[in-house]
Design a protein around this motif. Structure first.
Motif, PDB file in Angstrom:
ATOM      1  N   SER A  30       0.834  -1.192   0.000  1.00 21.97           N
ATOM      2  CA  SER A  30       0.000   0.000   0.000  1.00 21.97           C
ATOM      3  C   SER A  30       0.873   1.249   0.000  1.00 21.97           C
ATOM      4  O   SER A  30       1.937   1.264   0.633  1.00 21.97           O
ATOM      5  N   PRO A  31       0.440   2.321  -0.655  1.00 26.27           N
ATOM      6  CA  PRO A  31       1.176   3.583  -0.570  1.00 26.27           C
ATOM      7  C   PRO A  31       1.288   4.080   0.872  1.00 26.27           C
ATOM      8  O   PRO A  31       2.180   4.861   1.197  1.00 26.27           O
ATOM      9  N   GLN A  32       0.374   3.615   1.737  1.00 27.79           N
ATOM     10  CA  GLN A  32       0.387   4.033   3.136  1.00 27.79           C
ATOM     11  C   GLN A  32       1.463   3.325   3.946  1.00 27.79           C
ATOM     12  O   GLN A  32       1.727   3.709   5.089  1.00 27.79           O
ATOM     13  N   LEU A  33       2.096   2.312   3.367  1.00 31.01           N
ATOM     14  CA  LEU A  33       3.082   1.546   4.118  1.00 31.01           C
ATOM     15  C   LEU A  33       4.241   2.416   4.577  1.00 31.01           C
ATOM     16  O   LEU A  33       4.764   2.240   5.678  1.00 31.01           O
ATOM     17  N   ALA A  34       4.640   3.380   3.751  1.00 25.06           N
ATOM     18  CA  ALA A  34       5.760   4.239   4.104  1.00 25.06           C
ATOM     19  C   ALA A  34       5.483   5.034   5.378  1.00 25.06           C
ATOM     20  O   ALA A  34       6.410   5.427   6.091  1.00 25.06           O
ATOM     21  N   ASN A  35       4.214   5.263   5.672  1.00 26.16           N
ATOM     22  CA  ASN A  35       3.850   6.023   6.865  1.00 26.16           C
ATOM     23  C   ASN A  35       3.583   5.129   8.073  1.00 26.16           C
ATOM     24  O   ASN A  35       3.267   5.625   9.150  1.00 26.16           O
ATOM     25  N   THR A  36       3.686   3.810   7.884  1.00 25.72           N
ATOM     26  CA  THR A  36       3.362   2.884   8.972  1.00 25.72           C
ATOM     27  C   THR A  36       4.428   1.801   9.100  1.00 25.72           C
ATOM     28  O   THR A  36       4.138   0.613   8.988  1.00 25.72           O
ATOM     29  N   PRO A  37       5.683   2.173   9.291  1.00 27.02           N
ATOM     30  CA  PRO A  37       6.710   1.135   9.458  1.00 27.02           C
ATOM     31  C   PRO A  37       6.487   0.373  10.766  1.00 27.02           C
ATOM     32  O   PRO A  37       6.061   0.942  11.762  1.00 27.02           O
ATOM     33  N   LEU A  38       6.785  -0.903  10.743  1.00 29.33           N
ATOM     34  CA  LEU A  38       6.526  -1.740  11.908  1.00 29.33           C
ATOM     35  C   LEU A  38       7.800  -2.160  12.644  1.00 29.33           C
ATOM     36  O   LEU A  38       7.778  -3.114  13.415  1.00 29.33           O
ATOM     37  N   ALA A  39       8.897  -1.474  12.407  1.00 28.44           N
ATOM     38  CA  ALA A  39      10.156  -1.830  13.062  1.00 28.44           C
ATOM     39  C   ALA A  39       9.987  -1.825  14.583  1.00 28.44           C
ATOM     40  O   ALA A  39       9.548  -0.846  15.170  1.00 28.44           O
ATOM     41  N   GLY A  40      10.282  -2.952  15.217  1.00 29.04           N
ATOM     42  CA  GLY A  40      10.194  -3.063  16.661  1.00 29.04           C
ATOM     43  C   GLY A  40       8.786  -3.156  17.214  1.00 29.04           C
ATOM     44  O   GLY A  40       8.598  -3.112  18.429  1.00 29.04           O
ATOM     45  N   ALA A  41       7.790  -3.302  16.362  1.00 36.30           N
ATOM     46  CA  ALA A  41       6.396  -3.269  16.805  1.00 36.30           C
ATOM     47  C   ALA A  41       5.930  -4.618  17.346  1.00 36.30           C
ATOM     48  O   ALA A  41       6.493  -5.671  17.041  1.00 36.30           O
ATOM     49  N   LYS A  42       4.862  -4.579  18.128  1.00 35.23           N
ATOM     50  CA  LYS A  42       4.156  -5.785  18.546  1.00 35.23           C
ATOM     51  C   LYS A  42       3.110  -6.089  17.480  1.00 35.23           C
ATOM     52  O   LYS A  42       2.381  -5.192  17.043  1.00 35.23           O
ATOM     53  N   VAL A  43       3.063  -7.344  17.029  1.00 28.94           N
ATOM     54  CA  VAL A  43       2.120  -7.726  15.973  1.00 28.94           C
ATOM     55  C   VAL A  43       1.376  -8.995  16.370  1.00 28.94           C
ATOM     56  O   VAL A  43       1.954  -9.908  16.978  1.00 28.94           O
ATOM     57  N   LEU A  44       0.093  -9.050  16.055  1.00 29.20           N
ATOM     58  CA  LEU A  44      -0.679 -10.266  16.256  1.00 29.20           C
ATOM     59  C   LEU A  44      -0.411 -11.191  15.080  1.00 29.20           C
ATOM     60  O   LEU A  44      -0.540 -10.792  13.927  1.00 29.20           O
ATOM     61  N   VAL A  45      -0.010 -12.420  15.359  1.00 32.37           N
ATOM     62  CA  VAL A  45       0.334 -13.383  14.319  1.00 32.37           C
ATOM     63  C   VAL A  45      -0.728 -14.465  14.267  1.00 32.37           C
ATOM     64  O   VAL A  45      -1.015 -15.121  15.283  1.00 32.37           O
ATOM     65  N   ALA A  46      -1.318 -14.652  13.098  1.00 33.79           N
ATOM     66  CA  ALA A  46      -2.327 -15.701  12.896  1.00 33.79           C
ATOM     67  C   ALA A  46      -1.923 -16.558  11.706  1.00 33.79           C
ATOM     68  O   ALA A  46      -1.447 -16.043  10.692  1.00 33.79           O
ATOM     69  N   CYS A  47      -2.092 -17.862  11.839  1.00 32.27           N
ATOM     70  CA  CYS A  47      -1.848 -18.781  10.730  1.00 32.27           C
ATOM     71  C   CYS A  47      -3.133 -19.530  10.428  1.00 32.27           C
ATOM     72  O   CYS A  47      -3.824 -19.994  11.345  1.00 32.27           O
ATOM     73  N   GLU A  48      -3.449 -19.643   9.154  1.00 33.67           N
ATOM     74  CA  GLU A  48      -4.626 -20.379   8.700  1.00 33.67           C
ATOM     75  C   GLU A  48      -4.144 -21.580   7.894  1.00 33.67           C
ATOM     76  O   GLU A  48      -3.383 -21.421   6.938  1.00 33.67           O
ATOM     77  N   ALA A  49      -4.568 -22.787   8.305  1.00 33.54           N
ATOM     78  CA  ALA A  49      -4.105 -24.002   7.638  1.00 33.54           C
ATOM     79  C   ALA A  49      -5.188 -25.068   7.678  1.00 33.54           C
ATOM     80  O   ALA A  49      -6.006 -25.092   8.602  1.00 33.54           O
TER      81      ALA A  49
END
Length: 205
Positions: A30-49
């Motif tokens: 997304s063009p918005q990615l440049a404004n939302t870097p996730l370096a060092g961030a907490k992220v929710l991780v989900a796997c679908e299988a």
């Protein structure tokens, strides 16, 4: 002199092969990615299988890859794909991500693809619930592919999506597939590493 040239050519070839193994089939940012870097961030991780074992392999590998890059993964234990009557919608993960204080949702879908060794190589597909990805639409999720034993014709694919937890905006997505082999774990772990590498190249973190 000729021996040096030969060694150099072999090294260059190996370098190209090594680079090729880290590519993905397709990705979008997304063009918005440049404004939302996730370096060092907490992220929710989900796997679908389609199978629990594949989901657990996915969670373990994806969490390890993200930790190694400075992110803090919060794992979602449920690895079931969306119901067959429900289209893919990562917004269902947003409340949980916000409650956990995560800045983003990182979702990976992994599963087997159909592979016809007699075809031209374009007969790969995978389906999860109401959506699918791949190079054709020849198989759905209801088909259970072998994990061990005679699985020479089993290939796996992975799809990754990263969304902003606050807005729900999709920031980045990519897809990677692998050649058939008899080891599902090796395939899935390699696919997830390629996807995380691609995310790093796209400046997701």
């Amino acid at each position: 002199m000729n021996r040096c040239l030969t060694i150099g050519a072999v090294a260059a070839t190996l370098g190209l092969v090594a680079c090729a193994t880290h590519t993905v089939d397709a990705q979008w940012s997304s063009p918005q990615l440049a404004n939302t870097p996730l370096a060092g961030a907490k992220v929710l991780v989900a796997c679908e299988a389609p199978e629990e074992v594949l989901g657990r392999i996915c969670l373990d590998k994806l969490a390890a890859e993200l930790r190694s890059r400075g992110l803090t993964p919060v794992l979602r234990p449920d690895t079931a794909p969306p119901p067959a009557t429900q289209a893919r919608d990562d917004s269902r993960y947003l409340p949980e991500a916000r409650a956990a204080g995560a800045r983003a949702v990182w979702v990976a879908s992994v599963g087997p693809e159909a592979h016809d060794p007699g075809s031209s190589g374009s007969g790969l597909s995978i389906g999860f619930g109401g959506f699918s990805f791949g190079r054709s639409s020849s198989v759905g999720l209801g088909v259970s592919m072998p994990i061990g034993g005679s699985s020479a014709n089993t290939a796996y694919a992975a799809d990754a999506r990263v969304s902003d937890a606050g807005t729900g905006l999709l920031l980045w997505t990519a897809r990677a597939g692998s050649a058939p082999s008899g080891d599902a774990r090796v395939q899935i772990e390699a696919l997830l590493q390629r996807l995380v590498d691609a995310a790093g190249g796209a400046k997701v973190f």
